[in-house]
Write a protein that holds these residues in place. Structure first.
Motif, PDB file in Angstrom:
ATOM      1  N   ASN A   1       0.857  -1.181   0.000  1.00 58.50           N
ATOM      2  CA  ASN A   1       0.000   0.000   0.000  1.00 58.50           C
ATOM      3  C   ASN A   1       0.893   1.230   0.000  1.00 58.50           C
ATOM      4  N   ALA A   2       0.755   2.089  -1.014  1.00 59.96           N
ATOM      5  CA  ALA A   2       1.681   3.212  -1.159  1.00 59.96           C
ATOM      6  C   ALA A   2       0.944   4.481  -1.550  1.00 59.96           C
ATOM      7  N   THR A   3       1.398   5.589  -0.983  1.00 60.88           N
ATOM      8  CA  THR A   3       0.938   6.919  -1.374  1.00 60.88           C
ATOM      9  C   THR A   3       2.141   7.679  -1.912  1.00 60.88           C
ATOM     10  N   ILE A   4       1.992   8.259  -3.097  1.00 58.48           N
ATOM     11  CA  ILE A   4       3.119   8.914  -3.765  1.00 58.48           C
ATOM     12  C   ILE A   4       2.754  10.359  -4.057  1.00 58.48           C
ATOM     13  N   ALA A   5       3.500  11.282  -3.468  1.00 60.81           N
ATOM     14  CA  ALA A   5       3.248  12.706  -3.665  1.00 60.81           C
ATOM     15  C   ALA A   5       4.002  13.196  -4.889  1.00 60.81           C
ATOM     16  N   GLY A   6       3.317  13.939  -5.757  1.00 58.35           N
ATOM     17  CA  GLY A   6       3.995  14.414  -6.954  1.00 58.35           C
ATOM     18  C   GLY A   6       3.261  15.515  -7.680  1.00 58.35           C
ATOM     19  N   GLY A   7       2.270  16.149  -7.035  1.00 56.32           N
ATOM     20  CA  GLY A   7       1.530  17.186  -7.731  1.00 56.32           C
ATOM     21  C   GLY A   7       0.847  16.636  -8.980  1.00 56.32           C
ATOM     22  N   ARG A   8       0.880  17.403 -10.066  1.00 55.06           N
ATOM     23  CA  ARG A   8       0.193  16.952 -11.285  1.00 55.06           C
ATOM     24  C   ARG A   8       0.802  15.689 -11.887  1.00 55.06           C
ATOM     25  N   THR A   9       2.055  15.398 -11.576  1.00 52.82           N
ATOM     26  CA  THR A   9       2.671  14.185 -12.103  1.00 52.82           C
ATOM     27  C   THR A   9       2.433  12.973 -11.204  1.00 52.82           C
ATOM     28  N   ALA A  10       1.673  13.129 -10.135  1.00 56.95           N
ATOM     29  CA  ALA A  10       1.515  12.053  -9.149  1.00 56.95           C
ATOM     30  C   ALA A  10       0.930  10.787  -9.766  1.00 56.95           C
ATOM     31  N   GLY A  11      -0.026  10.936 -10.684  1.00 60.82           N
ATOM     32  CA  GLY A  11      -0.621   9.763 -11.309  1.00 60.82           C
ATOM     33  C   GLY A  11       0.388   8.960 -12.114  1.00 60.82           C
ATOM     34  N   LEU A  12       1.336   9.659 -12.754  1.00 62.37           N
ATOM     35  CA  LEU A  12       2.387   8.957 -13.494  1.00 62.37           C
ATOM     36  C   LEU A  12       3.344   8.248 -12.544  1.00 62.37           C
ATOM     37  N   HIS A  13       3.658   8.892 -11.423  1.00 60.91           N
ATOM     38  CA  HIS A  13       4.503   8.245 -10.422  1.00 60.91           C
ATOM     39  C   HIS A  13       3.826   6.989  -9.881  1.00 60.91           C
TER      40      HIS A  13
ATOM     41  N   ARG B   1      -3.036   1.691 -31.915  1.00 57.68           N
ATOM     42  CA  ARG B   1      -2.246   2.918 -31.930  1.00 57.68           C
ATOM     43  C   ARG B   1      -1.886   3.334 -30.499  1.00 57.68           C
ATOM     44  N   ILE B   2      -1.270   4.502 -30.361  1.00 56.18           N
ATOM     45  CA  ILE B   2      -0.691   4.908 -29.087  1.00 56.18           C
ATOM     46  C   ILE B   2      -1.437   6.110 -28.518  1.00 56.18           C
ATOM     47  N   GLY B   3      -1.664   6.070 -27.227  1.00 60.76           N
ATOM     48  CA  GLY B   3      -2.171   7.215 -26.488  1.00 60.76           C
ATOM     49  C   GLY B   3      -1.060   7.763 -25.602  1.00 60.76           C
ATOM     50  N   VAL B   4      -0.942   9.087 -25.525  1.00 61.17           N
ATOM     51  CA  VAL B   4       0.148   9.729 -24.798  1.00 61.17           C
ATOM     52  C   VAL B   4      -0.415  10.589 -23.671  1.00 61.17           C
ATOM     53  N   ILE B   5       0.180  10.450 -22.497  1.00 63.63           N
ATOM     54  CA  ILE B   5      -0.116  11.309 -21.357  1.00 63.63           C
ATOM     55  C   ILE B   5       1.116  12.167 -21.103  1.00 63.63           C
ATOM     56  N   THR B   6       0.926  13.482 -20.956  1.00 65.47           N
ATOM     57  CA  THR B   6       2.037  14.349 -20.580  1.00 65.47           C
ATOM     58  C   THR B   6       1.666  15.120 -19.323  1.00 65.47           C
ATOM     59  N   SER B   7       2.665  15.445 -18.532  1.00 68.13           N
ATOM     60  CA  SER B   7       2.391  16.159 -17.287  1.00 68.13           C
ATOM     61  C   SER B   7       3.572  17.035 -16.907  1.00 68.13           C
ATOM     62  N   VAL B   8       3.261  18.234 -16.407  1.00 60.32           N
ATOM     63  CA  VAL B   8       4.275  19.135 -15.860  1.00 60.32           C
ATOM     64  C   VAL B   8       3.730  19.726 -14.571  1.00 60.32           C
ATOM     65  N   ASP B   9       4.620  20.055 -13.660  1.00 59.40           N
ATOM     66  CA  ASP B   9       4.198  20.644 -12.397  1.00 59.40           C
ATOM     67  C   ASP B   9       5.146  21.772 -12.037  1.00 59.40           C
ATOM     68  N   ARG B  10       4.617  22.769 -11.384  1.00 58.66           N
ATOM     69  CA  ARG B  10       5.441  23.943 -11.065  1.00 58.66           C
ATOM     70  C   ARG B  10       6.568  23.634 -10.084  1.00 58.66           C
TER      71      ARG B  10
END
Length: 372
Positions: free
Chosen positions: A162-174, A351-360
């Motif tokens: 069970n893990a919680t990962i902090a990462g702002g907008r990129t958290a889902g990718l983490h 085909r391919i789907g792309v997710i991009t993310s940036v955080d301040r």
């Protein structure tokens, strides 16, 4: 940076669901995106005094009404959103409940801080009460960042890591990257992987004072949104004809910004993901950006144009429709890609789907999903 190597047993997404400003469940989210329906609304007094009067909230969401009275007296909003999303996914089919719970079933949840509202409320009570210890001890777990993940595991009998990962907008990718590592190392049989963010007075004021003021030519930040999107991730088992593969996790790349400009860092992530997944830009059918406010969002769009500008692809960025969902953004982007693949199989399959993310805070990332 990290990447997923190809080969037998690589992670696949077999189910998904969401609790979003469109409502509870996968069908509500897909229908809202399909209709391009805006969800911004005037926010009621139950959220307190806010710097702005509008937001994208889950309609009529009350923890006790959605989850029942048992075990929810002190449950905060972000925990309720996560538990409701996990429940919607597991209840979607008997198979989801069978493979997604019990021994070896892990939970990975992306967040920013957990519940800022719970932290501030508890701290305020300790300062304004007659004595510092005159607080409600039942509400203390809400102040811990991993409360939502822990409660979800208890609620649904998830006995794996069970893990919680902090990462702002990129958290889902983490969280997605962490999930594939759990599966690849044999530490988990399946993973419920998602990210959650609540709409609250505390978050609204934090964003108001932390965000950059729009400069000339910079679009105003969208109103805040909330919700939780959840994926069921498991190893690909080609011999299992009953495994409902919706997408393969071809690559997850994460990076940091060293010079203050997220554009080159995101371009590097995207090109590395394409190279290591063994796919070309021309194979991309859709891109879902985080749509971060301010300069970060503009540079994110520039990076996508630099890598995929010559490719005719769908733009599935959901921010304009469901608001700035913070830590939940990347998970909602994944849900948007999966919804698109279900609605338009002729355009998306193979085909391919792309997710991009940036955080301040200086993190960037992307993921490539092989759509089915």
């Amino acid at each position: 940076m990290t990447t997923l190597t190809t080969g037998a047993g690589r992670p696949v997404i077999t189910a998904w669901s969401a609790v979003s400003p469109y409502g509870i469940g996968r069908a509500a989210f897909s229908e809202g995106l399909r209709d391009r329906r805006m969800t911004v609304t005037d926010v009621g007094p139950e959220h307190g005094t806010l710097p702005g009067g509008a937001g994208h909230v889950v309609p009529g969401f009350s923890v006790r009404e959605v989850l029942g009275k048992k075990g929810t007296r002190s449950m905060d909003r972000v925990t309720g959103l996560a538990v409701a999303a996990a429940g919607a996914l597991l209840d979607d089919s008997p198979r989801n409940r069978e493979v997604g719970t019990g021994e070896g079933a892990a939970f990975a949840l992306g967040t920013t801080t957990g519940s800022a509202q719970s932290m501030m409320d508890f701290t305020r009570d300790s300062l304004t009460g007659e004595q510092p210890f005159f607080v409600d001890p039942a509400r203390f777990p809400n102040t811990v960042m991993n409360c939502a993940a822990g409660q979800s595991a208890i609620w649904f009998d998830l006995k794996g890591p069970n893990a919680t990962i902090a990462g702002g907008r990129t958290a889902g990718l983490h969280a997605l990257n962490y999930s594939r590592r759990l599966l690849g190392s044999g530490r988990a049989r399946t993973v419920l992987c998602g990210a959650a963010e609540e709409f609250s007075q505390a978050r609204a004021w934090l964003e108001h004072h932390s965000g950059e003021q729009p400069a000339d030519g910079t679009p105003a930040a969208p109103a805040l949104g909330e919700g939780c999107a959840m994926l069921l991730v498991e190893p690909h088992t080609p011999d299992d004809a009953d495994q409902p593969v919706l997408a393969e996790v071809l690559a997850v790349e994460l990076g940091v910004v060293l010079d203050g400009d997220p554009g080159p860092a995101l371009v590097s992530c995207l090109r590395a993901a394409l190279r290591r997944a063994g796919v070309a830009p021309a194979e991309v059918a859709a891109v879902a950006r985080s749509g971060a406010p301010g300069r970060e969002g503009l540079r994110e769009a520039d990076a996508v144009r630099e890598v995929f500008g010559a490719v005719d692809h769908a733009d599935l960025t959901p921010t304009a429709l469901i608001g700035d969902t913070g830590a939940a953004a990347a998970a909602f982007q994944a849900a948007a890609l999966l919804s698109y693949a279900e609605d338009r199989p002729a355009e998306a399959a193979g085909r391919i789907g792309v997710i991009t993310s940036v955080d301040r805070t200086g993190t960037v990332g992307c993921a490539l999903l092989g759509l089915r």
